[in-house]
Design an enzyme around this catalytic site. Structure first.
Site, mmCIF file in Angstrom:
data_model
loop_
_atom_site.group_PDB
_atom_site.id
_atom_site.type_symbol
_atom_site.label_atom_id
_atom_site.label_comp_id
_atom_site.label_asym_id
_atom_site.label_seq_id
_atom_site.Cartn_x
_atom_site.Cartn_y
_atom_site.Cartn_z
ATOM 1 N N ASP A 1 0.806 -1.225 0.000
ATOM 2 C CA ASP A 1 0.000 0.000 0.000
ATOM 3 C C ASP A 1 0.837 1.273 0.000
ATOM 4 O O ASP A 1 0.430 2.312 0.534
ATOM 5 C CB ASP A 1 -0.961 0.019 1.215
ATOM 6 C CG ASP A 1 -1.854 -1.202 1.236
ATOM 7 O OD1 ASP A 1 -2.200 -1.679 0.148
ATOM 8 O OD2 ASP A 1 -2.195 -1.658 2.337
ATOM 9 N N GLY B 1 1.495 3.055 -2.528
ATOM 10 C CA GLY B 1 1.057 3.987 -3.579
ATOM 11 C C GLY B 1 1.511 3.532 -4.963
ATOM 12 O O GLY B 1 1.641 4.353 -5.882
ATOM 13 N N LYS B 2 1.699 2.219 -5.122
ATOM 14 C CA LYS B 2 2.205 1.670 -6.395
ATOM 15 C C LYS B 2 1.262 2.010 -7.557
ATOM 16 O O LYS B 2 1.711 2.402 -8.638
ATOM 17 C CB LYS B 2 2.361 0.141 -6.282
ATOM 18 C CG LYS B 2 3.383 -0.278 -5.224
ATOM 19 C CD LYS B 2 3.429 -1.781 -5.046
ATOM 20 C CE LYS B 2 2.207 -2.394 -4.416
ATOM 21 N NZ LYS B 2 1.963 -2.009 -3.010
ATOM 22 N N LYS C 1 -0.845 4.461 -8.075
ATOM 23 C CA LYS C 1 -0.751 5.854 -8.515
ATOM 24 C C LYS C 1 0.508 6.073 -9.368
ATOM 25 O O LYS C 1 0.452 6.720 -10.414
ATOM 26 C CB LYS C 1 -0.721 6.798 -7.299
ATOM 27 C CG LYS C 1 -0.391 8.212 -7.741
ATOM 28 C CD LYS C 1 -0.170 9.204 -6.660
ATOM 29 C CE LYS C 1 0.652 10.340 -7.259
ATOM 30 N NZ LYS C 1 0.460 11.625 -6.654
ATOM 31 N N ALA D 1 -4.162 -7.734 -3.657
ATOM 32 C CA ALA D 1 -3.706 -6.365 -3.930
ATOM 33 C C ALA D 1 -4.889 -5.427 -4.098
ATOM 34 O O ALA D 1 -5.956 -5.837 -4.550
ATOM 35 C CB ALA D 1 -2.866 -6.357 -5.208
ATOM 36 N N GLY D 2 -4.688 -4.185 -3.734
ATOM 37 C CA GLY D 2 -5.668 -3.127 -4.008
ATOM 38 C C GLY D 2 -4.871 -1.903 -4.403
ATOM 39 O O GLY D 2 -4.227 -1.289 -3.558
ATOM 40 N N HIS D 3 -4.840 -1.589 -5.689
ATOM 41 C CA HIS D 3 -4.040 -0.466 -6.192
ATOM 42 C C HIS D 3 -4.969 0.677 -6.577
ATOM 43 O O HIS D 3 -5.791 0.532 -7.482
ATOM 44 C CB HIS D 3 -3.186 -0.918 -7.382
ATOM 45 C CG HIS D 3 -2.151 -1.937 -6.999
ATOM 46 N ND1 HIS D 3 -1.239 -2.472 -7.880
ATOM 47 C CD2 HIS D 3 -1.867 -2.510 -5.799
ATOM 48 C CE1 HIS D 3 -0.456 -3.324 -7.246
ATOM 49 N NE2 HIS D 3 -0.825 -3.377 -5.984
ATOM 50 N N GLN E 1 1.802 -6.076 -3.275
ATOM 51 C CA GLN E 1 2.268 -6.193 -1.886
ATOM 52 C C GLN E 1 3.558 -5.374 -1.713
ATOM 53 O O GLN E 1 3.717 -4.377 -2.394
ATOM 54 C CB GLN E 1 2.465 -7.659 -1.476
ATOM 55 C CG GLN E 1 1.176 -8.472 -1.362
ATOM 56 C CD GLN E 1 0.607 -8.930 -2.674
ATOM 57 O OE1 GLN E 1 1.276 -9.592 -3.441
ATOM 58 N NE2 GLN E 1 -0.634 -8.605 -2.940
ATOM 59 N N THR F 1 2.953 -12.840 2.370
ATOM 60 C CA THR F 1 2.075 -13.423 1.369
ATOM 61 C C THR F 1 2.785 -14.638 0.765
ATOM 62 O O THR F 1 3.844 -15.048 1.256
ATOM 63 C CB THR F 1 1.653 -12.366 0.321
ATOM 64 O OG1 THR F 1 0.609 -12.916 -0.482
ATOM 65 C CG2 THR F 1 2.810 -11.904 -0.551
ATOM 66 N N ALA G 1 -7.429 -0.935 0.845
ATOM 67 C CA ALA G 1 -8.157 -0.764 -0.418
ATOM 68 C C ALA G 1 -8.866 -2.061 -0.819
ATOM 69 O O ALA G 1 -9.774 -2.043 -1.641
ATOM 70 C CB ALA G 1 -7.191 -0.337 -1.523
ATOM 71 N N ARG H 1 -5.377 0.352 8.742
ATOM 72 C CA ARG H 1 -3.964 -0.037 8.648
ATOM 73 C C ARG H 1 -3.236 0.378 9.920
ATOM 74 O O ARG H 1 -3.524 1.444 10.492
ATOM 75 C CB ARG H 1 -3.309 0.630 7.436
ATOM 76 C CG ARG H 1 -3.885 0.145 6.115
ATOM 77 C CD ARG H 1 -3.248 0.888 4.927
ATOM 78 N NE ARG H 1 -3.830 0.477 3.661
ATOM 79 C CZ ARG H 1 -4.023 1.291 2.620
ATOM 80 N NH1 ARG H 1 -3.672 2.559 2.698
ATOM 81 N NH2 ARG H 1 -4.554 0.847 1.505
ATOM 82 N N LYS I 1 3.069 10.197 -0.076
ATOM 83 C CA LYS I 1 2.256 10.640 1.057
ATOM 84 C C LYS I 1 2.971 11.610 1.989
ATOM 85 O O LYS I 1 2.683 11.679 3.174
ATOM 86 C CB LYS I 1 1.708 9.421 1.815
ATOM 87 C CG LYS I 1 0.961 8.458 0.881
ATOM 88 C CD LYS I 1 0.144 7.407 1.576
ATOM 89 C CE LYS I 1 -1.256 7.864 1.855
ATOM 90 N NZ LYS I 1 -2.204 6.766 2.048
#
Ligand code: GDP
Ligand code: IMO
Ligand code: MG
Length: 423
Positions: free
Chosen positions: A13, A15-16, A18, A39-41, A223, A238, A298, A304, A330
């Site tokens: 997480d 910011g990959k 973006k 994953a949640g991008h 990840q 993972t 995400a 988190r 960030k």
């Protein structure tokens, strides 16, 4: 031409999504090389938020081909939902998407096994996203798995049934979990029918030919390095290789093709799920980081865990990935802090070190912090490094010095263009 790699340096997480979306116009091909719908991008374009789980983050750039590589595990239900979301947003995602035939399929019973295995672990649980990732990679290495290419074969239904029966046998050793298998199977086969129609590729040949044709390729990680199956905080990791080495096996690429290795770190640190996190904070500072950074997963929406940036941890990630370019994201989330901290070393019974111990889970390490004055102002107006507040410039120069790596991009907000080129 060369293959560049972009991956996370922490526990995910960073910011990959973006950054891949921003860089994608420089590349002809963007490929995911490992992981799956754990994953949640997130990509934010003109206020519209998109979250990708399986589809590479170059999908918003119509001139960039997006490849879901061999090393990825695919849940057809999630992938079809992502396709629908993109179509609703006005895109034609199947025109610039290819799926590798050797990528493995997540079955509904893989998700059941994930849930049952986690439930049986009690307070030792990994904090998995429960997307079936671990059981699917177990079937891959156990040589039982089903792959995307199998969908095209005649015996697909029988292969599916044989694997499902095997899973049901395994599930009998666990306490019962709540899961409507029949309903999920209906959805799964509907999604499989759609996946059958998607353009497929033999990823290793596709990329080899792209390299020969002088195309630029970006490999997108999921990840983060500390969740790597071999070099992360095992067993709280993972089930894939999230580091640069995973690019070669995940895409069928020879190592000498790899050029830049772009690593992403937040200006602080987060982790979602269980496992060691030396610089984790509790109380008002953690709350403030969580609030400023909207630190909620995400994929699962879980809050988190938050803490200060950890230099020994980042040095380790820089080392094992062969980092050439550092992206710090960030930074705006620290705008209203009077004072910031960074862990520069760890103190343990053996003395002070900047190396990670063999096992962060059992080692009693205490971070040694250095504090820095905050810049206490908005930085939205800053478009280049020379316009940054002095205290912010001092802070990032200190990070560059300690990490012995120049910052390439500084991300100052979630929107696509909220970035400062630094070197
Ligand atoms: P990924 O998994 O590495 O792609 O990261 P996630 O999407 O899970 O989490 C990163 C979150 O931070 C997302 O909500 C992004 O929109 C957001 N984000 C990325 N870069 C920045 C930034 O520089 N500033 C702020 N405020 N948010 C950012
Ligand atoms: P992106 O790509 C953050 C974490 C889970 C759990 C552990 C194992 O968005 O950065 P798994 O579902 O793989 O069995 O979970 O890994 N995890 C992530 N944490 N970002 C991710 O992906 C993650 N994918 C898995 O929370 O602790
Ligand atoms: Mg994420």
């Amino acid at each position: 031409m060369a293959v560049d790699v972009l991956l996370g340096l922490q526990w995910g997480d960073e910011g990959k999504g973006k950054i891949v979306d921003y860089l994608a116009p420089q590349y002809d091909v963007v490929c995911r090389f490992q992981g799956g719908p754990n994953a949640g991008h997130t990509i934010i374009i003109k206020g519209n938020k998109h979250v990708l789980h399986t589809i590479p983050s170059g999908i918003f750039r119509p001139d960039t081909m997006n490849v879901i590589g061999n090393g990825v595990v695919i849940d057809p239900i999630t992938m079809c939902r992502e396709l629908d979301n993109l179509i609703d947003a006005g895109l034609s995602p199947t025109e610039n998407l290819l799926v590798a035939r050797k990528a493995h399929l997540i079955l509904p019973t893989h998700r059941m096994l994930d849930a049952a295995s986690e439930a049986s672990k009690g307070d030792q649980k990994i904090g998995s996203t429960l997307r079936g990732i671990g059981p699917t990679y177990m079937d891959k290495t156990g040589r039982n798995g089903l792959r995307i290419g199998d969908i095209e074969s005649e015996g697909f239904r029988q292969k599916y049934s044989a694997l499902k029966e095997k899973h049901l046998g395994l599930l009998a050793i666990y306490p019962q979990i709540d899961f409507d298998l029949e309903a999920e199977e209906v959805k799964w086969f509907e999604a499989i029918d759609r996946v059958r129609e998607l353009p497929k590729t033999d990823c290793e040949y596709y990329l080899y030919k792209a390299i020969k044709a002088d195309k630029n390729i970006l490999a997108e990680g999921a990840q983060g390095t500390m969740l790597d199956i071999d070099y992360g905080t095992y067993p709280y990791v993972t089930s894939s290789n999230t580091m640069t080495a995973g690019v070669c096996t995940g895409l069928g690429l020879a190592p000498h093709h790899i050029d830049k290795v772009i690593g992403i770190s937040k200006a602080y640190c987060t982790r979602v799920g269980s496992g060691p996190f030396p610089t984790e904070l509790e109380g008002p500072v953690a709350e403030k980081l969580r609030k400023n950074g909207a630190e909620f997963g995400a994929t699962t929406g879980r809050p988190r865990r938050c803490g200060w940036i950890d230099i020994p941890q980042l040095k380790y990630s820089i080392m094992i990935n062969g980092l050439t370019h550092l992206v710090l994201t960030k930074i705006d989330c620290l705008n209203d802090f009077e004072e910031l901290s960074a862990a520069t070393h760890y103190k343990s019974a053996d003395g002070t070190t900047d190396q990670l111990p063999y096992d962060l889970n059992s080692a009693e390490v205490e971070p040694v912090y250095q504090s820095y004055p905050g810049w206490n102002q908005d930085i939205g107006h800053c478009t280049d490094r020379s316009s940054l507040p002095t205290d912010l410039e001092d802070y990032i120069s200190q990070l560059e010095r300690m990490l012995d790596t120049k910052i390439y991009l500084l991300s100052t907000g979630p929107e696509r263009d909220e970035l400062i080129h630094c070197s």
